[in-house]
Design a protein around this motif. Structure first.
Motif, PDB file in Angstrom:
ATOM      1  N   LEU B  21      37.720  26.122  25.743  1.00 54.46           N
ATOM      2  CA  LEU B  21      38.758  27.070  25.329  1.00 54.46           C
ATOM      3  C   LEU B  21      39.394  26.740  23.989  1.00 54.46           C
ATOM      4  O   LEU B  21      40.094  27.586  23.423  1.00 54.46           O
ATOM      5  CB  LEU B  21      39.842  27.156  26.411  1.00 54.46           C
ATOM      6  CG  LEU B  21      39.295  27.711  27.725  1.00 54.46           C
ATOM      7  CD1 LEU B  21      40.362  27.749  28.792  1.00 54.46           C
ATOM      8  CD2 LEU B  21      38.711  29.101  27.512  1.00 54.46           C
ATOM      9  N   VAL B  22      39.157  25.538  23.460  1.00 59.79           N
ATOM     10  CA  VAL B  22      39.737  25.215  22.160  1.00 59.79           C
ATOM     11  C   VAL B  22      39.113  26.028  21.016  1.00 59.79           C
ATOM     12  O   VAL B  22      39.839  26.490  20.138  1.00 59.79           O
ATOM     13  CB  VAL B  22      39.661  23.690  21.903  1.00 59.79           C
ATOM     14  CG1 VAL B  22      39.820  23.365  20.442  1.00 59.79           C
ATOM     15  CG2 VAL B  22      40.741  22.995  22.701  1.00 59.79           C
ATOM     16  N   PRO B  23      37.780  26.243  21.005  1.00 55.99           N
ATOM     17  CA  PRO B  23      37.201  26.969  19.868  1.00 55.99           C
ATOM     18  C   PRO B  23      37.850  28.323  19.558  1.00 55.99           C
ATOM     19  O   PRO B  23      38.094  28.605  18.381  1.00 55.99           O
ATOM     20  CB  PRO B  23      35.729  27.120  20.253  1.00 55.99           C
ATOM     21  CG  PRO B  23      35.472  25.985  21.141  1.00 55.99           C
ATOM     22  CD  PRO B  23      36.729  25.738  21.900  1.00 55.99           C
ATOM     23  N   PRO B  24      38.162  29.179  20.571  1.00 50.03           N
ATOM     24  CA  PRO B  24      38.826  30.437  20.198  1.00 50.03           C
ATOM     25  C   PRO B  24      40.178  30.213  19.525  1.00 50.03           C
ATOM     26  O   PRO B  24      40.526  30.935  18.589  1.00 50.03           O
ATOM     27  CB  PRO B  24      39.017  31.164  21.538  1.00 50.03           C
ATOM     28  CG  PRO B  24      38.177  30.474  22.506  1.00 50.03           C
ATOM     29  CD  PRO B  24      37.817  29.144  21.987  1.00 50.03           C
ATOM     30  N   LEU B  25      40.913  29.180  19.984  1.00 51.09           N
ATOM     31  CA  LEU B  25      42.203  28.902  19.355  1.00 51.09           C
ATOM     32  C   LEU B  25      42.002  28.469  17.905  1.00 51.09           C
ATOM     33  O   LEU B  25      42.705  28.931  16.989  1.00 51.09           O
ATOM     34  CB  LEU B  25      42.941  27.809  20.138  1.00 51.09           C
ATOM     35  CG  LEU B  25      43.292  28.192  21.575  1.00 51.09           C
ATOM     36  CD1 LEU B  25      43.989  27.051  22.278  1.00 51.09           C
ATOM     37  CD2 LEU B  25      44.182  29.419  21.566  1.00 51.09           C
ATOM     38  N   LEU B  26      41.019  27.573  17.688  1.00 51.38           N
ATOM     39  CA  LEU B  26      40.709  27.161  16.318  1.00 51.38           C
ATOM     40  C   LEU B  26      40.314  28.379  15.491  1.00 51.38           C
ATOM     41  O   LEU B  26      40.684  28.491  14.319  1.00 51.38           O
ATOM     42  CB  LEU B  26      39.575  26.132  16.320  1.00 51.38           C
ATOM     43  CG  LEU B  26      39.935  24.727  16.790  1.00 51.38           C
ATOM     44  CD1 LEU B  26      38.691  23.853  16.779  1.00 51.38           C
ATOM     45  CD2 LEU B  26      41.004  24.125  15.903  1.00 51.38           C
ATOM     46  N   GLY B  27      39.553  29.286  16.125  1.00 53.72           N
ATOM     47  CA  GLY B  27      39.119  30.486  15.415  1.00 53.72           C
ATOM     48  C   GLY B  27      40.302  31.333  14.978  1.00 53.72           C
ATOM     49  O   GLY B  27      40.342  31.826  13.849  1.00 53.72           O
ATOM     50  N   LEU B  28      41.276  31.488  15.874  1.00 53.68           N
ATOM     51  CA  LEU B  28      42.462  32.278  15.523  1.00 53.68           C
ATOM     52  C   LEU B  28      43.239  31.607  14.394  1.00 53.68           C
ATOM     53  O   LEU B  28      43.733  32.269  13.474  1.00 53.68           O
ATOM     54  CB  LEU B  28      43.356  32.444  16.755  1.00 53.68           C
ATOM     55  CG  LEU B  28      42.825  33.413  17.802  1.00 53.68           C
ATOM     56  CD1 LEU B  28      43.751  33.464  18.995  1.00 53.68           C
ATOM     57  CD2 LEU B  28      42.674  34.804  17.196  1.00 53.68           C
TER      58      LEU B  28
END
Lengths: 223, 490
Positions: B21-28
């Motif tokens: 779930l970290v990658p989407p946050l990094l993406g945002l």
């Protein structure tokens, strides 16, 4: 819920799907689709799935309908698409597409027969779901035919949405309105909405750039 | 029904979900503040593969981490075995490479600021979708992740905003959507017949019969369409023609493989003994190897060569189905290891090849093969990277492609399934043919002088590292193969 009480919405759904997919006047076809989605919401309501009915009315009828109308250029934007679809698919492409559609339908029909005939339906009251199964198959057939046959991109988007609704009906008819089914349909509705929004936006951009409303050369036969 | 399971250690489960779930946050975050340099991207992304590396020993030796959660009465399942762990690691490394390459690409070309910013949340979404696909163990989670992957992939393909990109992206969108409806219909039949969605329960409850067969056929049709397996590959090459290099690399390396992975998971659980259908898939794969190779050999543009080569290389993966259906344990074990090694080796090599090809096209400013004349002098590093990646695709030692094809060959001979031996040999020859065609164009000396555009060093370095990783995977294949041998085959 009685059998005759289910026959009416099921028949109405098939009629509206046909109206939506056969109409060459795009605006009317879009309106038929919105009416179709509202009757779908009614069907979910009658299956005791109120949240699903709400999601269908909101995502399926309101937002998808708006996206399609926007793609048509009716929802307050300049340079609307031509209101009629005049494109006809060349005859030599028809055979493979008909074959794909018939294979899909035959497989689905046989399997639905197999599941519902073997007493595999789980919940009681499955007699009332028979009309849903029949309507689902008919709508899926219409949607498949339209998706394979039409060239106009807006009509293909409509066909995809109707095809999806047919699959949802089959899903609910086969397994009853259990929570897994509602989850699957919810995901499907969101996907159909995103697909419709993306597709309409792309169609508008294509039309603005070089005035076309079809994909041009089709390298592949049907689904 | 499986026995009630001990819940996995909380730390491992929490770490796994954090990693997913970290990658989407990094993406945002990167959407809001688009990165300008490669180093911060690498530093932000590096903890993820490290965390996966920490998880991998915990799923070695056939151990499995699994669990379930129940949002609103739904029972959703996940499981991490050796295979899923390896694929997760591979995904994270490739996503990191693609992200770093994107920063370099941004510096080397004039991109619209908005399009570049839009790349990041899509990348984050794709990362989450792929990660969830590797660990999902029920059809609803798989459906949601598959759709998220498809839609983010379409979105990424559309970013360049050119008319060709729009038309190709729209075609991809339509096919992907219809593919997912075929999938959903298959799921509906399985749910109607067995009343459950979790893979373990389906494997136990689904009876071999026409309904399961038809459901599997529909599921397979949807997945094959999404995986661009012959004859449903028509959308693939046009979509790559105008996409950004880092997007093409991810798509060819991972997105089409995810559909194959799901198909393999379902096939092994629902119809492991269906030999005729498995041979049909193998035959389709063989045709893909031959047709993809021929088209790559005929293509006139460099990116088309690489895209058609993806169609061909995917065909090798399909050979696993006949080699796993009703064969002896030795054959099945060989084929199982070969398939995933081929998938991993091809993912690394194809990403490297797309990046090397992208670098060549970007430097030269032309995309036709004939315009590569003179690059052997001017851009030796990019060309060498292309060649190293091709070593894996051709299956020359010591690459992962060689080890994988060697194992496949052994499995085919051991099982007495001779057609696949011919396909393997023919595919290798075809690959050699189209790779050397590229080199022949690049080594032409008497060419009009081009102005070669200089690229950031990092772009060549990333491609080179990926190509070398594909070679290293062949030399150090024992570690992943050990993980595969014990875990994964359901």
């Amino acid at each position: 819920m009685s059998l005759s009480g289910e026959l009416l919405p099921a028949g109405l759904l098939v009629l509206l799907a046909a109206a939506c997919l056969l109409d060459r006047r795009l605006y009317r076809a879009c309106l038929s689709f919105i009416a179709f989605a509202l009757v779908m919401a009614l069907a979910w309501w009658r299956l005791a799935a109120p949240w699903l009915a709400l999601a269908e009315a909101l995502l399926g009828a309101l937002l998808t309908g708006m996206a399609l109308l926007h793609g048509l250029g009716r929802a307050g934007s300049p340079s609307p698409l031509p209101p009629h679809d005049h494109h006809r698919r060349p005859r030599h492409q028809a055979a493979a597409r008909w074959l794909a559609v018939l294979v899909w339908l035959a497989l689905a029909g046989a399997a639905v027969w197999g599941v519902s005939g073997s007493g595999g339906l789980i919940a009681p009251g499955d007699g009332a779901r028979r009309p849903l199964l029949a309507a689902g198959l008919a709508i899926m057939g219409l949607g498949l035919w339209a998706f394979a046959h039409h060239l106009h991109l807006l009509r293909r988007l409509l066909a995809f949405n109707v095809l999806g609704s047919g699959v949802f009906l089959l899903l609910a008819g086969l397994a009853g309105p259990v929570v897994e089914v509602q989850g699957l349909i919810l995901v499907g509705l969101v996907v159909a909405l995103v697909g419709s929004v993306l597709g309409s936006a792309l169609l508008r951009r294509l039309h603005e750039r070089d005035g076309r409303v079809t994909l041009g050369d089709e390298p592949e036969a049907g689904p | 029904m499986s026995a009630p399971l001990a819940s996995p250690p909380a730390t491992e489960a929490a770490l796994l979900w954090l990693v997913l779930l970290v990658p989407p946050l990094l993406g945002l975050l990167a959407w809001r503040f688009p990165p300008r340099r490669m180093l911060p991207v690498l530093l932000a992304g590096l903890p993820l593969p490290l965390a996966t590396l920490w998880l991998l020993p915990r799923v070695a030796g056939g151990a499995v981490l699994e669990g379930s959660w129940a949002p609103g009465g739904l029972q959703l399942h996940w499981r991490l075995d050796g295979l899923a762990g390896l694929l997760l690691l591979l995904t994270q490394l490739l996503l990191l490479a693609s992200a770093a390459y994107a920063v370099g690409h941004r510096r080397a070309t004039e991109l619209a600021e908005r399009a570049f910013a839009g790349f990041w949340p899509l990348l984050g979404g794709l990362a989450a979708a792929l990660g969830v696909i590797w660990v999902a163990a029920d059809l609803l989670t798989l459906y949601a992740a598959l759709e998220l992957m498809g839609l983010t992939a379409v979105g990424m393909m559309l970013l360049p905003g050119k008319p060709e990109a729009l038309a190709a992206g729209l075609r991809y969108l339509l096919y992907a959507l219809v593919g997912s409806l075929a999938w959903l219909l298959g799921v509906a039949l399985l749910l109607g017949a067995t009343g459950r969605l979790d893979l373990a329960g389906l494997a136990a409850d689904a009876e071999a019969g026409p309904v399961t067969g038809i459901a599997m056929a529909l599921l397979a049709a949807g997945l094959l369409l999404k995986a661009a397996v012959f004859p449903l590959h028509g959308w693939l090459a046009p979509v790559h023609a105008s996409a950004w290099t880092q997007v093409s690399a991810l798509h060819g390396a991972l997105v089409v493989k995810a559909s194959f992975f799901i198909l393999m998971q379902l096939w092994q659980r629902l119809v492991p003994e269906a030999q005729a259908a498995a041979w049909l898939l193998g035959a389709l794969g063989s045709l893909a190897v031959l047709w993809g190779g021929l088209q790559a050999w005929r293509a006139s543009r460099l990116k088309q060569v690489v895209a058609w080569s993806t169609v061909g290389q995917l065909g090798y993966l399909m050979l696993a189905f006949p080699l796993l259906a009703g064969t002896s344990a030795a054959v099945a074990s060989l084929a199982w290891q070969a398939t995933w090694l081929q998938l991993a080796g091809h993912a690394l090599a194809k990403a490297a090849m797309f990046m090397a090809a992208g670098n060549l096209v970007l430097s030269v400013g032309q995309s036709r093969l004939a315009d590569l004349a003179g690059t052997s002098r001017q851009l030796p590093l990019s060309l060498m990277t292309f060649g190293l990646a091709a070593v894996t695709l051709m299956g020359l030692p010591p690459s992962a492609g060689f080890t994988a094809k060697w194992l496949l060959l052994q499995a085919a001979i051991l099982a007495g399934q001779w057609p696949w031996v011919i396909v393997l040999v023919a595919g290798t020859l075809l690959t050699a043919a189209y790779v050397f065609r590229v080199f022949r164009c690049a080594f032409v000396e008497e060419a009009p002088r081009h102005d070669f555009r200089p690229l950031p060093a990092g772009m060549d370095l990333i491609a080179l590292l990926l190509a070398l990783a594909a070679l290293a995977l062949g030399l150090g294949a024992e570690w992943p193969l050990a993980l595969l041998r014990e875990g994964g085959l359901p």
